[in-house]
Scaffold this motif. Structure first.
Motif, short mmCIF file in Angstrom:
data_model
loop_
_atom_site.label_atom_id
_atom_site.label_comp_id
_atom_site.label_asym_id
_atom_site.label_seq_id
_atom_site.Cartn_x
_atom_site.Cartn_y
_atom_site.Cartn_z
N UNK A 15 -20.38 -51.66 -39.17
CA UNK A 15 -19.39 -52.69 -38.59
C UNK A 15 -17.98 -52.47 -38.86
N UNK A 16 -17.47 -51.38 -39.57
CA UNK A 16 -16.02 -50.90 -39.94
C UNK A 16 -15.22 -50.59 -38.70
N UNK A 17 -16.20 -49.86 -37.55
CA UNK A 17 -15.23 -49.54 -36.56
C UNK A 17 -15.12 -50.32 -35.48
N UNK A 18 -15.73 -51.67 -35.43
CA UNK A 18 -15.99 -52.49 -34.43
C UNK A 18 -14.95 -53.67 -34.53
N UNK A 73 -23.05 -60.46 -37.93
CA UNK A 73 -21.79 -59.77 -37.39
C UNK A 73 -22.21 -58.56 -36.72
N UNK A 74 -23.15 -57.99 -36.76
CA UNK A 74 -23.82 -56.81 -36.12
C UNK A 74 -24.19 -57.20 -34.68
N UNK A 75 -24.98 -58.35 -34.68
CA UNK A 75 -25.20 -59.09 -33.35
C UNK A 75 -24.12 -59.45 -32.76
N UNK A 76 -23.18 -59.94 -33.31
CA UNK A 76 -21.93 -60.28 -32.59
C UNK A 76 -21.06 -59.16 -32.19
#
Length: 135
Positions: A15-18, A73-76
């Motif tokens: 998630x860090x780079x999204x 959060x990953x899905x979003x």
């Protein structure tokens, strides 16, 4: 507990780079649920449908308070191609993560499990982490 921590840490790295989506907190779970279904990952289990929006917002902003909030959060935040790749590799990805959360128990309490269940959980966790590494 170590399985949850390892999985959550990997989600946090992914998630860090999204960039977070531009939506209201009240839309998080419904949008994640719709994306999960649309890309062949199935419905969200109860352990994910009940994650508080504030926890999801924290995960979207780079904090990783819970494994469930990281999954949502990953899905979003993931693009269509990434979610298709996850579904192609492991269609049970979301259900597996839900099982990890459920078996962990509340507050990371240890839960005695039969050896066969522990091995099944371990294999599912390794598959989830592998997919996240490749995402």
């Amino acid at each position: 507990v170590d399985i949850c921590a390892a999985t959550q840490a990997r989600f946090h790295q992914v998630l860090a780079g999204l960039l977070p989506p531009d939506m209201n907190d009240g839309e998080f779970v419904a949008t994640a649920r719709e994306k999960s279904r649309r890309f062949g990952l199935g419905d969200l289990p109860d352990s994910l449908r009940t994650v508080r929006p504030g926890m999801i917002r924290d995960a979207l902003q780079g904090r990783a308070p819970t494994l469930g909030s990281c999954v949502l959060a990953f899905l979003l935040m993931s693009d269509d191609g990434s979610l298709r790749a996850v579904a192609d590799s492991q269609p049970t990805f979301i259900m597996d993560i839900g099982n990890i959360i459920t078996l962990r128990g509340h507050g990371n309490e240890p839960r005695p499990l039969p050896k066969a269940d522990i091995e099944k959980l371990r294999r599912a966790t390794y598959k989830c982490i592998k997919i996240l590494t490749e995402a």
